[in-house]
Enzyme design. Structure first.
Site, PDB file in Angstrom:
ATOM      1  N   GLU A 210       0.864  -1.177   0.000  1.00 35.10           N
ATOM      2  CA  GLU A 210       0.000   0.000   0.000  1.00 35.10           C
ATOM      3  C   GLU A 210       0.901   1.227   0.000  1.00 35.10           C
ATOM      4  O   GLU A 210       1.126   1.850  -1.028  1.00 35.10           O
ATOM      5  CB  GLU A 210      -0.921  -0.031   1.235  1.00 35.10           C
ATOM      6  CG  GLU A 210      -1.874   1.133   1.321  1.00 35.10           C
ATOM      7  CD  GLU A 210      -2.679   1.130   2.641  1.00 35.10           C
ATOM      8  OE1 GLU A 210      -2.314   0.429   3.586  1.00 35.10           O
ATOM      9  OE2 GLU A 210      -3.671   1.888   2.699  1.00 35.10           O
ATOM     10  N   ASP A 298     -12.160  -0.939   3.107  1.00 39.03           N
ATOM     11  CA  ASP A 298     -11.132  -0.554   4.072  1.00 39.03           C
ATOM     12  C   ASP A 298     -11.791   0.156   5.268  1.00 39.03           C
ATOM     13  O   ASP A 298     -11.963  -0.444   6.303  1.00 39.03           O
ATOM     14  CB  ASP A 298     -10.059   0.339   3.427  1.00 39.03           C
ATOM     15  CG  ASP A 298      -8.709   0.221   4.116  1.00 39.03           C
ATOM     16  OD1 ASP A 298      -8.564  -0.633   5.003  1.00 39.03           O
ATOM     17  OD2 ASP A 298      -7.782   0.975   3.757  1.00 39.03           O
TER      18      ASP A 298
HETATM   19 ZN   LIG Z   1      -6.781  -1.775   5.836  1.00 38.63          ZN
END
Ligand SMILES: [Zn+2]
Length: 360
Positions: A210, A298
Protein backbone atom coordinates in the site's frame (compact mmCIF):
# COMPACT_ATOMS: atom_id res chain seq x y z
CA UNK A 1 -25.57 -4.05 -19.55
CA UNK A 2 -23.52 -1.30 -17.89
CA UNK A 3 -26.50 1.05 -18.26
CA UNK A 4 -28.50 -1.20 -15.96
CA UNK A 5 -25.91 -1.04 -13.17
CA UNK A 6 -27.71 1.40 -10.92
CA UNK A 7 -26.62 1.77 -7.28
CA UNK A 8 -29.91 0.12 -6.30
CA UNK A 9 -29.18 -2.95 -8.43
CA UNK A 10 -25.62 -3.17 -7.05
CA UNK A 11 -26.93 -2.82 -3.50
CA UNK A 12 -29.21 -5.82 -4.08
CA UNK A 13 -26.31 -7.93 -5.37
CA UNK A 14 -24.85 -10.30 -2.74
CA UNK A 15 -21.48 -8.88 -1.77
CA UNK A 16 -18.44 -10.04 0.20
CA UNK A 17 -16.40 -7.65 2.39
CA UNK A 18 -12.96 -9.07 3.14
CA UNK A 19 -11.15 -5.88 4.14
CA UNK A 20 -13.22 -3.64 6.40
CA UNK A 21 -11.85 -2.25 9.68
CA UNK A 22 -14.14 -2.26 12.70
CA UNK A 23 -12.62 1.00 13.94
CA UNK A 24 -13.01 2.57 10.49
CA UNK A 25 -16.71 1.85 10.05
CA UNK A 26 -18.46 3.59 12.94
CA UNK A 27 -21.60 5.66 12.49
CA UNK A 28 -20.82 9.34 13.25
CA UNK A 29 -23.86 9.54 15.57
CA UNK A 30 -22.53 6.57 17.53
CA UNK A 31 -19.09 8.18 17.90
CA UNK A 32 -20.75 11.29 19.35
CA UNK A 33 -22.73 9.28 21.90
CA UNK A 34 -19.80 7.10 22.92
CA UNK A 35 -17.48 10.13 23.16
CA UNK A 36 -19.85 11.86 25.52
CA UNK A 37 -20.03 8.80 27.73
CA UNK A 38 -16.23 8.42 27.67
CA UNK A 39 -15.48 12.13 28.14
CA UNK A 40 -13.55 12.26 24.87
CA UNK A 41 -13.26 15.56 22.97
CA UNK A 42 -14.21 15.38 19.26
CA UNK A 43 -13.43 17.82 16.43
CA UNK A 44 -17.14 18.30 15.54
CA UNK A 45 -20.42 18.32 17.44
CA UNK A 46 -23.05 16.91 15.07
CA UNK A 47 -23.09 13.70 13.01
CA UNK A 48 -22.89 15.34 9.60
CA UNK A 49 -20.03 17.69 10.49
CA UNK A 50 -18.19 14.83 12.20
CA UNK A 51 -18.59 12.58 9.16
CA UNK A 52 -17.20 15.34 6.96
CA UNK A 53 -14.31 15.90 9.35
CA UNK A 54 -13.30 12.22 9.14
CA UNK A 55 -13.49 12.20 5.36
CA UNK A 56 -11.49 15.40 4.94
CA UNK A 57 -8.88 14.55 7.57
CA UNK A 58 -8.39 11.15 5.93
CA UNK A 59 -8.14 12.78 2.51
CA UNK A 60 -4.68 14.17 3.19
CA UNK A 61 -2.70 12.09 0.72
CA UNK A 62 -0.53 9.92 2.98
CA UNK A 63 -1.16 6.73 4.92
CA UNK A 64 0.41 8.24 8.05
CA UNK A 65 -2.02 11.20 8.17
CA UNK A 66 -4.93 8.93 7.23
CA UNK A 67 -4.18 6.73 10.23
CA UNK A 68 -4.36 9.71 12.63
CA UNK A 69 -8.14 9.82 12.26
CA UNK A 70 -8.32 6.51 14.13
CA UNK A 71 -7.23 8.23 17.35
CA UNK A 72 -10.83 9.34 17.78
CA UNK A 73 -12.63 6.13 16.90
CA UNK A 74 -10.31 4.04 19.06
CA UNK A 75 -10.66 6.47 21.98
CA UNK A 76 -14.41 5.84 22.16
CA UNK A 77 -14.08 2.03 21.84
CA UNK A 78 -12.42 1.26 25.19
CA UNK A 79 -15.22 -0.56 26.99
CA UNK A 80 -16.83 -3.92 26.30
CA UNK A 81 -20.20 -2.22 25.82
CA UNK A 82 -18.80 0.22 23.27
CA UNK A 83 -17.04 -2.55 21.32
CA UNK A 84 -20.17 -4.64 21.32
CA UNK A 85 -22.33 -1.79 20.07
CA UNK A 86 -19.88 -0.85 17.32
CA UNK A 87 -19.62 -4.49 16.19
CA UNK A 88 -23.40 -4.87 16.14
CA UNK A 89 -23.89 -1.72 14.06
CA UNK A 90 -20.99 -2.71 11.82
CA UNK A 91 -22.89 -5.88 10.84
CA UNK A 92 -26.22 -4.09 10.42
CA UNK A 93 -24.68 -1.50 8.11
CA UNK A 94 -23.01 -4.20 6.02
CA UNK A 95 -26.26 -6.16 5.77
CA UNK A 96 -28.19 -3.03 4.75
CA UNK A 97 -25.68 -2.63 1.91
CA UNK A 98 -26.33 -6.17 0.66
CA UNK A 99 -23.17 -7.71 2.11
CA UNK A 100 -23.70 -11.44 2.83
CA UNK A 101 -20.25 -12.25 4.25
CA UNK A 102 -17.99 -9.86 6.14
CA UNK A 103 -14.74 -10.08 8.07
CA UNK A 104 -14.30 -7.33 10.67
CA UNK A 105 -10.64 -6.63 11.30
CA UNK A 106 -9.43 -4.71 14.31
CA UNK A 107 -6.58 -4.62 16.84
CA UNK A 108 -7.60 -5.69 20.37
CA UNK A 109 -4.32 -4.31 21.79
CA UNK A 110 -5.59 -0.78 21.06
CA UNK A 111 -8.62 -1.23 23.29
CA UNK A 112 -7.01 -1.84 26.67
CA UNK A 113 -6.73 1.74 28.00
CA UNK A 114 -9.60 1.27 30.43
CA UNK A 115 -8.35 -2.10 31.60
CA UNK A 116 -10.00 -4.54 29.17
CA UNK A 117 -8.15 -7.80 28.72
CA UNK A 118 -7.50 -8.94 25.15
CA UNK A 119 -9.88 -11.83 25.74
CA UNK A 120 -12.69 -9.60 27.02
CA UNK A 121 -12.26 -7.31 24.01
CA UNK A 122 -12.48 -10.22 21.55
CA UNK A 123 -15.54 -11.60 23.34
CA UNK A 124 -17.28 -8.20 23.25
CA UNK A 125 -16.80 -7.98 19.49
CA UNK A 126 -17.87 -11.61 19.11
CA UNK A 127 -21.11 -10.87 20.97
CA UNK A 128 -21.75 -7.65 19.04
CA UNK A 129 -21.24 -9.41 15.69
CA UNK A 130 -23.65 -12.18 16.74
CA UNK A 131 -26.26 -9.61 17.84
CA UNK A 132 -25.94 -7.82 14.51
CA UNK A 133 -26.33 -11.07 12.56
CA UNK A 134 -29.44 -12.01 14.57
CA UNK A 135 -30.96 -8.54 14.21
CA UNK A 136 -30.27 -8.45 10.45
CA UNK A 137 -32.04 -11.81 10.14
CA UNK A 138 -35.19 -10.31 11.67
CA UNK A 139 -35.10 -7.78 8.82
CA UNK A 140 -34.80 -10.54 6.23
CA UNK A 141 -31.07 -9.99 5.68
CA UNK A 142 -28.83 -13.03 5.87
CA UNK A 143 -25.19 -12.29 6.68
CA UNK A 144 -22.21 -14.22 8.07
CA UNK A 145 -19.75 -12.14 10.11
CA UNK A 146 -16.41 -13.10 11.64
CA UNK A 147 -13.51 -11.20 13.14
CA UNK A 148 -9.93 -10.94 11.95
CA UNK A 149 -7.61 -10.20 14.84
CA UNK A 150 -4.98 -7.62 13.93
CA UNK A 151 -1.56 -6.89 15.45
CA UNK A 152 -0.22 -3.35 15.07
CA UNK A 153 2.97 -3.41 13.03
CA UNK A 154 4.65 -0.67 15.09
CA UNK A 155 4.21 -2.54 18.38
CA UNK A 156 5.82 -5.80 19.38
CA UNK A 157 2.84 -7.89 20.40
CA UNK A 158 2.49 -9.92 17.21
CA UNK A 159 3.05 -13.34 18.79
CA UNK A 160 0.71 -12.52 21.68
CA UNK A 161 -1.99 -11.47 19.18
CA UNK A 162 -1.35 -14.53 17.00
CA UNK A 163 -1.93 -16.68 20.10
CA UNK A 164 -5.13 -14.73 20.80
CA UNK A 165 -6.31 -15.46 17.25
CA UNK A 166 -5.76 -19.20 17.58
CA UNK A 167 -7.37 -19.27 21.04
CA UNK A 168 -10.63 -17.95 19.57
CA UNK A 169 -10.45 -19.70 16.20
CA UNK A 170 -13.64 -21.68 16.82
CA UNK A 171 -15.32 -18.74 18.50
CA UNK A 172 -15.75 -16.03 15.82
CA UNK A 173 -12.10 -15.40 14.90
CA UNK A 174 -11.33 -16.44 11.32
CA UNK A 175 -7.78 -15.16 10.92
CA UNK A 176 -4.92 -12.80 11.72
CA UNK A 177 -3.63 -9.61 10.12
CA UNK A 178 -1.08 -6.88 10.68
CA UNK A 179 -1.94 -3.21 10.12
CA UNK A 180 -0.61 0.27 10.81
CA UNK A 181 2.24 2.28 9.29
CA UNK A 182 3.85 0.19 6.57
CA UNK A 183 7.00 2.22 5.97
CA UNK A 184 9.68 1.28 8.50
CA UNK A 185 7.69 -1.68 9.84
CA UNK A 186 8.08 -4.58 7.39
CA UNK A 187 5.71 -7.53 7.69
CA UNK A 188 8.51 -9.95 8.57
CA UNK A 189 9.67 -8.07 11.68
CA UNK A 190 8.36 -10.80 13.98
CA UNK A 191 8.53 -14.13 12.12
CA UNK A 192 7.66 -16.01 15.30
CA UNK A 193 4.04 -14.84 14.88
CA UNK A 194 3.76 -16.65 11.54
CA UNK A 195 5.59 -19.69 12.87
CA UNK A 196 2.92 -19.89 15.56
CA UNK A 197 0.05 -19.44 13.09
CA UNK A 198 1.44 -21.97 10.64
CA UNK A 199 2.12 -24.46 13.41
CA UNK A 200 -1.56 -24.07 14.32
CA UNK A 201 -2.88 -24.19 10.74
CA UNK A 202 -4.38 -20.69 10.94
CA UNK A 203 -4.85 -18.41 7.97
CA UNK A 204 -3.72 -14.79 7.82
CA UNK A 205 -3.73 -11.81 5.53
CA UNK A 206 -1.17 -9.01 5.73
CA UNK A 207 -1.37 -5.33 4.81
CA UNK A 208 1.39 -4.95 2.23
CA UNK A 209 1.99 -3.07 -1.01
CA UNK A 210 0.00 0.00 0.00
CA UNK A 211 2.40 2.72 1.23
CA UNK A 212 5.46 0.50 0.66
CA UNK A 213 6.20 -1.30 -2.59
CA UNK A 214 7.64 -4.58 -3.76
CA UNK A 215 9.91 -5.22 -0.77
CA UNK A 216 6.89 -5.30 1.49
CA UNK A 217 4.96 -7.63 -0.82
CA UNK A 218 7.96 -9.92 -1.24
CA UNK A 219 8.31 -10.17 2.54
CA UNK A 220 4.58 -10.77 3.04
CA UNK A 221 4.50 -13.57 0.44
CA UNK A 222 7.96 -15.06 0.40
CA UNK A 223 9.01 -14.72 4.03
CA UNK A 224 5.69 -14.61 5.89
CA UNK A 225 3.57 -16.85 3.65
CA UNK A 226 0.48 -14.60 3.62
CA UNK A 227 -2.67 -16.24 2.25
CA UNK A 228 -4.00 -12.88 1.03
CA UNK A 229 -2.61 -9.38 0.63
CA UNK A 230 -4.28 -6.32 2.16
CA UNK A 231 -4.18 -3.90 -0.79
CA UNK A 232 -1.15 -5.33 -2.62
CA UNK A 233 -1.81 -2.92 -5.49
CA UNK A 234 1.83 -1.84 -5.69
CA UNK A 235 2.56 -5.24 -7.21
CA UNK A 236 2.11 -3.29 -10.45
CA UNK A 237 5.54 -1.75 -9.75
CA UNK A 238 6.82 -5.13 -10.95
CA UNK A 239 4.95 -4.97 -14.26
CA UNK A 240 6.04 -2.93 -17.25
CA UNK A 241 4.55 -2.25 -20.61
CA UNK A 242 6.56 -3.22 -23.69
CA UNK A 243 4.97 -2.41 -27.01
CA UNK A 244 1.45 -3.81 -26.91
CA UNK A 245 2.25 -6.28 -24.17
CA UNK A 246 3.08 -6.48 -20.51
CA UNK A 247 6.18 -7.93 -18.93
CA UNK A 248 5.74 -9.31 -15.44
CA UNK A 249 8.68 -9.50 -13.03
CA UNK A 250 9.14 -12.68 -11.01
CA UNK A 251 7.26 -11.40 -7.97
CA UNK A 252 4.29 -10.13 -9.99
CA UNK A 253 4.23 -13.43 -11.87
CA UNK A 254 4.20 -15.40 -8.62
CA UNK A 255 1.35 -13.33 -7.16
CA UNK A 256 -0.68 -13.65 -10.34
CA UNK A 257 0.15 -17.25 -11.23
CA UNK A 258 -0.63 -18.54 -7.76
CA UNK A 259 -3.72 -16.30 -7.67
CA UNK A 260 -2.97 -14.76 -4.27
CA UNK A 261 -6.10 -12.74 -3.49
CA UNK A 262 -5.63 -8.97 -3.45
CA UNK A 263 -7.97 -7.07 -1.11
CA UNK A 264 -8.24 -3.92 -3.20
CA UNK A 265 -9.80 -0.83 -1.58
CA UNK A 266 -10.03 1.82 -4.30
CA UNK A 267 -11.45 4.81 -2.37
CA UNK A 268 -9.00 4.33 0.48
CA UNK A 269 -6.14 4.24 -2.02
CA UNK A 270 -7.26 7.51 -3.58
CA UNK A 271 -7.12 9.11 -0.15
CA UNK A 272 -3.62 7.87 0.62
CA UNK A 273 -2.29 8.96 -2.77
CA UNK A 274 -1.92 5.70 -4.73
CA UNK A 275 -3.94 7.17 -7.63
CA UNK A 276 -5.63 10.48 -8.43
CA UNK A 277 -8.91 9.03 -9.71
CA UNK A 278 -10.79 5.73 -10.02
CA UNK A 279 -9.93 5.59 -13.73
CA UNK A 280 -6.22 5.85 -12.88
CA UNK A 281 -6.42 3.28 -10.09
CA UNK A 282 -4.31 0.12 -10.69
CA UNK A 283 -7.45 -2.03 -10.35
CA UNK A 284 -8.21 -1.95 -14.08
CA UNK A 285 -4.74 -3.17 -15.07
CA UNK A 286 -4.64 -5.76 -12.30
CA UNK A 287 -7.93 -7.24 -13.49
CA UNK A 288 -6.89 -7.18 -17.15
CA UNK A 289 -3.64 -8.94 -16.27
CA UNK A 290 -5.45 -11.77 -14.52
CA UNK A 291 -4.63 -10.97 -10.89
CA UNK A 292 -7.09 -12.32 -8.33
CA UNK A 293 -8.79 -9.02 -7.47
CA UNK A 294 -11.42 -8.52 -4.79
CA UNK A 295 -13.06 -5.22 -3.79
CA UNK A 296 -13.44 -3.85 -0.26
CA UNK A 297 -13.99 -0.54 1.51
CA UNK A 298 -11.13 -0.55 4.07
CA UNK A 299 -12.74 2.21 6.18
CA UNK A 300 -16.28 3.20 5.31
CA UNK A 301 -16.27 6.16 7.72
CA UNK A 302 -12.99 7.72 6.57
CA UNK A 303 -13.74 7.16 2.88
CA UNK A 304 -17.47 7.90 3.23
CA UNK A 305 -18.17 4.82 1.18
CA UNK A 306 -19.95 1.47 0.95
CA UNK A 307 -19.24 -1.62 -1.11
CA UNK A 308 -22.13 -0.59 -3.37
CA UNK A 309 -20.38 2.71 -3.97
CA UNK A 310 -16.99 1.06 -4.62
CA UNK A 311 -18.58 -1.20 -7.24
CA UNK A 312 -20.45 1.75 -8.76
CA UNK A 313 -17.28 3.82 -9.06
CA UNK A 314 -15.29 0.95 -10.59
CA UNK A 315 -18.08 0.16 -13.06
CA UNK A 316 -18.25 3.81 -14.10
CA UNK A 317 -14.46 4.11 -14.44
CA UNK A 318 -13.77 0.86 -16.30
CA UNK A 319 -17.10 -0.03 -17.94
CA UNK A 320 -17.63 -3.15 -15.86
CA UNK A 321 -20.90 -5.05 -16.11
CA UNK A 322 -22.73 -7.43 -13.80
CA UNK A 323 -20.51 -10.33 -14.92
CA UNK A 324 -17.40 -8.44 -13.81
CA UNK A 325 -18.90 -7.56 -10.43
CA UNK A 326 -19.87 -11.21 -10.03
CA UNK A 327 -16.27 -12.24 -10.78
CA UNK A 328 -14.89 -9.87 -8.10
CA UNK A 329 -17.45 -11.19 -5.62
CA UNK A 330 -16.77 -14.86 -6.36
CA UNK A 331 -13.05 -14.12 -6.05
CA UNK A 332 -13.74 -12.64 -2.62
CA UNK A 333 -16.00 -15.50 -1.53
CA UNK A 334 -13.35 -18.00 -2.61
CA UNK A 335 -10.72 -16.09 -0.60
CA UNK A 336 -12.87 -15.90 2.55
CA UNK A 337 -11.37 -17.48 5.65
CA UNK A 338 -14.19 -20.00 5.81
CA UNK A 339 -14.36 -23.77 5.86
CA UNK A 340 -14.69 -25.52 2.49
CA UNK A 341 -18.37 -26.39 2.80
CA UNK A 342 -19.43 -22.94 4.02
CA UNK A 343 -17.39 -21.42 1.24
CA UNK A 344 -19.12 -23.56 -1.39
CA UNK A 345 -22.46 -22.41 0.03
CA UNK A 346 -21.37 -18.78 -0.05
CA UNK A 347 -20.19 -19.05 -3.65
CA UNK A 348 -23.51 -20.68 -4.63
CA UNK A 349 -25.37 -17.86 -2.87
CA UNK A 350 -23.37 -15.30 -4.86
CA UNK A 351 -24.07 -17.05 -8.18
CA UNK A 352 -27.78 -17.40 -7.32
CA UNK A 353 -28.04 -13.75 -6.28
CA UNK A 354 -26.44 -12.46 -9.44
CA UNK A 355 -28.58 -14.81 -11.57
CA UNK A 356 -31.70 -13.44 -9.88
CA UNK A 357 -30.58 -9.89 -10.64
CA UNK A 358 -30.09 -10.69 -14.31
CA UNK A 359 -33.67 -11.97 -14.46
CA UNK A 360 -35.09 -9.00 -12.60
ZN1 LIG B 1 -6.78 -1.78 5.84
Amino acid sequence: MTDALTPDLIRRAPKVALHDHLDGGLRPATILELAEAAGHQLPAADPEALGTWFFEAADSGTLARYLETFDHTIAVMQSADALRRVAREWVLDQAADGVVYAEARWAPEQHQRAGLTLEAAVEAVRDGLAEGVAEAATQGQSIIAAQLVTAMRQSDRWLEIARLATAYRHDSVCGFDIAGPEIGFPPDRHPEAYEWLRAHNMRYTLHAGEAEGLGSIQAAIGRCGAYRLGHGVRILDDVRREGDGWILGDLAALVRDTQIPLEVCPSSNLQTGIAASYAEHPFGDLYDLGFNVTVSCDNRLMSRTTLTREFSELAAAFGYDLDDLETFTVNAADAAFLGFEEKQELIAEVFDGFAALRES
